[in-house]
Design an enzyme around this catalytic site. Structure first.
Site, PDB file in Angstrom:
ATOM      1  N   GLY A  42     113.266  31.553  25.042  1.00 58.63           N
ATOM      2  CA  GLY A  42     112.459  30.392  24.917  1.00 58.63           C
ATOM      3  C   GLY A  42     111.818  30.011  26.269  1.00 58.63           C
ATOM      4  O   GLY A  42     111.599  31.114  27.005  1.00 58.63           O
ATOM      5  N   LYS A  46     109.749  22.768  26.208  1.00 59.79           N
ATOM      6  CA  LYS A  46     109.224  23.420  27.197  1.00 59.79           C
ATOM      7  C   LYS A  46     107.629  24.219  26.621  1.00 59.79           C
ATOM      8  O   LYS A  46     106.810  24.223  27.637  1.00 59.79           O
ATOM      9  CB  LYS A  46     109.927  24.358  27.948  1.00 59.79           C
ATOM     10  CG  LYS A  46     111.149  23.660  28.692  1.00 59.79           C
ATOM     11  CD  LYS A  46     111.815  24.736  29.715  1.00 59.79           C
ATOM     12  CE  LYS A  46     112.931  23.974  30.300  1.00 59.79           C
ATOM     13  NZ  LYS A  46     113.599  24.767  31.350  1.00 59.79           N
TER      14      LYS A  46
END
Length: 270
Positions: free
Chosen positions: A131, A70
């Site tokens: 994350g 991502k």
């Protein structure tokens, strides 16, 4: 309804470290339901630049992006829309005639679920992970009014940085809170921690609610613990259905009804 693939059929896809059938079944169910000339397929890769180059070069209409890609994908797209640029995390790419547009539908899905959950914004929160998905979750929590929180992350760079960005504390080890949120692969089917939970029984007993973003299985060890303790729960299956619905709209320009989304979500996990 059975559709025949042809040279004009548009391809959408996903890139994930651990592909599942959920997105594939969700999107293809709705393509059939709405008689759209699309097909969806899940992939993984060890060469992200080449994979994204393929999206551009082959005219692939849409690409869902999951862990661990991502953030790395940001350098490979052309246009970062506000939903992605605000949190520097991408979960959706739309190919518009060779121009790759990046979005993040995770944020909106989490915000919508928080709004409908009835959880008090007075709750303290503990969020595991630092994350790309964790960025979306922490941003949605903070923007939804949850001002007291802790980012729980072993990474001594990304953990404190994420916490500081949203005015939260940071801890390398799990801590208690009113709302416990798992944004790590712990509990994910097929992973090394598939049978584990990020929080202890004591943390769950003391909490008011639980929120897991792991979608496969929907009943993770964490969710099972929380239900057994009588806590209200938001599951990863709910998150993935809402974010996938927004991706579907971006790819096709068609918005399914709530009933169609619910049936697609049920089918995706059956």
């Amino acid at each position: 309804m059975t559709r025949s693939l042809n040279k004009d059929t548009q391809l959408c896809m996903s890139l994930s470290g651990r592909p599942s059938n959920i997105g594939t079944r969700f999107h293809n169910f709705l393509y059939d339901e709405l008689d759209l000339d699309f097909v969806y397929k899940a992939f993984t890769t060890t060469d992200l630049p080449a994979a994204i180059g393929g999206v551009r070069a082959l005219g692939i209409r849409g690409c869902a992006v999951s862990m661990p890609f991502k953030e790395d994908v940001i350098a490979l797209v052309d246009v970062m829309h506000d939903s992605a640029s605000a949190i520097e995390s991408v979960n959706t790419i739309v190919n518009d005639n060779g121009t790759l547009h990046a979005y993040n539908t995770d944020y909106q899905a989490v915000a919508n679920l928080l709004a409908s959950s009835g959880f008090s914004t007075d709750f303290s929160v503990a969020v595991t992970g630092s994350g790309g998905m964790a960025k979306a979750v922490v941003a949605a929590l903070r923007d939804s009014g949850f001002t007291t929180g802790t980012v729980v992350a072993r990474n001594t760079e990304t953990g404190p940085a994420l916490a500081q960005s949203y005015g939260y504390d940071w801890s390398p080890d799990a801590v208690g809170a009113d709302l416990l949120v798992n944004v790590t692969p712990v509990g994910m089917a097929g992973g090394p921690d598939a049978d584990s939970s990020p929080f202890t029984d004591a943390h769950i007993d003391a909490a008011q609610a639980a929120f897991d973003v792991v979608a496969m299985p929907s009943e993770t060890p964490f969710v099972t613990q929380a239900r057994a303790a009588g806590k209200p729960v938001v599951t990863g299956a709910e998150v993935i259905a809402l974010q996938a619905a927004e991706q579907f709209v971006l790819y096709t320009g068609v918005r399914p009804t709530d009933d169609q989304i619910a049936r697609a979500s049920h089918f995706s996990r059956s």
